[in-house]
Scaffold this active site. Structure first.
Site: not given
Ligand code: NAD
Length: 417
Positions: A109
């Site tokens: 990561k």
């Molecule tokens: P992103 O940056 O596209 O979106 C993040 C979202 O979370 C946004 O809507 C933001 O407003 C919201 N957010 C951030 N802080 C917050 C808070 N304090 N309270 C409420 N909402 C909050 O990120 P993503 O890619 O959607 O990732 C989200 C989660 O999914 C993470 O934990 C990430 O590790 C996990 N994840 C993502 C992927 C991927 O490929 N995108 C794969 C596996 C896991």
């Protein structure tokens, strides 16, 4: 369990799960130590000139946790809380995730401690290029392949690929999650969210549950949250609440996810969506709903809120959204947790497809991507389910047990003298 004065961090939780698995597998202490520690960690300074001319130096990290099963693989996070410890915990989670769904990668990561929303596009471009240059000696298509995570996206992957290719020659396989026009896989963007819903469907099939009668609430409306909500409504679940960092919206009759997405494009907060009532993130987490989906940042379900969670099932789309102590409360309250390591592996699975397509200089059709994603997630879920039933352990413990066993086997087969 020894009482800690605070809720466990993501790092502590992943470590506790690993130790539990090592114990269940009766791994020798020396093997446990080999698998526990990151194999390589790099901290870099990322200095850039802001548009104002001011020089700012950010801290960047790349942690390569374990490479026994293949090149390191894992996302890059741009977030103020992307500290060394958080990045290391997520790297370790990637090791277990790639092993669990049988893709030939290790776990890594990366991250930069920065709030990307405070930077212009030009600043983000410079930041990404400087970070890539500073970690370029430890990444590579057969060494370590980054991908997007919180705060990063396909554009940032395109900049990473360009920065790396300028130094080492054209190399799309250096990152995954790229735009399709630059060798990204069709279906990569939607894969993490759709994968979560495929996992939910497999669980429903095993438990004989009709998902079309279920309500769902999603925290986070970024890449993960949007696609979870969209895929959930396509299979007939009623999405009754969605929240992001600005707050949330609630409608017991159901939210039209496509319309809500249109609303966010106008940069208006979710709470201002006309077809819903405004709710806070805390209210969303404690809503009367069948399925709660944390899909934003980690550590949101702590001991402060666990007792107020009224959902019967939690689908962990986010990484490490629940602390260890909160998990104990949820389990006492008979809430089923479908664990992150299994359910949110869709992103890394399709990243693997993308990498394989890049190496072969070939592009798959969307239908093949979805079919193979569904197969891998469903098989992963069925294996974990079987282990959980056979050993009478939670789905999370079963998932860690299966994956730690695979990594231990690979590490020992490689031979250490
Ligand atoms: P992103 O940056 O596209 O979106 C993040 C979202 O979370 C946004 O809507 C933001 O407003 C919201 N957010 C951030 N802080 C917050 C808070 N304090 N309270 C409420 N909402 C909050 O990120 P993503 O890619 O959607 O990732 C989200 C989660 O999914 C993470 O934990 C990430 O590790 C996990 N994840 C993502 C992927 C991927 O490929 N995108 C794969 C596996 C896991």
């Amino acid at each position: 369990m020894q009482k800690r004065p605070h809720d466990s961090t993501a790092a502590e939780f992943v470590d506790l799960n690993f130790i539990q698995a090592a114990h269940d597998l009766k791994l020798a202490d020396d093997v446990t130590e080999l698998l526990r520690v990151p194999w390589r960690e790099l901290q870099v300074a990322v200095p850039i000139r802001l548009d104002s001319g001011q020089l700012r130096t950010f801290s960047g990290y790349r942690v390569q946790h374990n490479g026994a099963r293949g090149p390191y693989k894992g996302g890059i996070r741009y977030h103020p809380e992307a500290t060394r410890d958080e990045v290391a915990a997520l790297a370790s989670l990637m090791t277990w995730k790639t092993a669990l769904v049988d893709i030939p990668f290790g776990g890594a990561k990366g991250g930069i401690q920065v709030d990307p929303t405070k930077l212009s596009n030009a600043e983000l471009n410079r930041l990404t290029r400087m970070y890539t240059a500073n970690i370029s000696h430890i990444i590579g298509p057969k060494r370590d392949i980054p991908a997007p995570d919180m705060g990063t996206n396909a554009q940032i992957m395109a900049w990473m690929m360009d920065a790396y290719s300028r130094q080492f020659g054209h190399n799309p396989a250096i990152v995954t999650g790229k735009p399709v026009d630059l060798g990204g896989s069709i279906g990569r963007e939607s894969a993490p969210g759709k994968g979560c819903i495929f996992a939910l469907q497999k669980w429903a099939e095993l438990k004989n549950i009709d998902l079309s009668t279920k309500t769902i609430a999603v925290q986070g409306f970024g890449n993960m949250g949007y696609w979870v909500a969209s895929a959930a409504s396509k299979i007939g679940c009623t999405v009754i609440a969605v929240a992001d960092i600005t707050g949330g919206t609630y409608n017991q009759q159901g939210i039209d996810v496509a319309k809500l997405n249109e609303h966010t494009k106008s940069k208006s907060p979710l709470g201002k969506y006309a077809q819903g009532e405004t709710i806070t993130n805390e209210e969303l987490l404690s809503l009367e709903v069948d399925i709660l989906v944390p899909a934003a940042k980690g550590g949101v379900i702590t001991t402060d809120i666990a007792d107020r969670v009224r959902a019967s099932t939690i689908l962990e789309a986010a990484n490490s959204p629940i602390t260890k102590e909160a998990e104990e409360i949820l389990e006492q309250n008979n809430i089923t947790i479908l664990p992150d390591i299994l359910v949110n592996s869709g992103g890394v699975i399709v990243s693997y497809f993308e990498w394989a397509q890049n190496i072969q200089e070939f592009q798959w059709e969307e239908e093949r991507v979805e079919r193979e994603l569904l197969q891998r997630i469903s098989k992963g879920f069925a294996d974990v389910w079987e282990e959980s039933v056979a050993s009478k352990i939670t789905l999370r413990n079963a998932a860690f047990k299966l994956s730690v066993e695979k990594v231990a086997k690979a590490a020992l087969l490689r031979g250490f003298v």
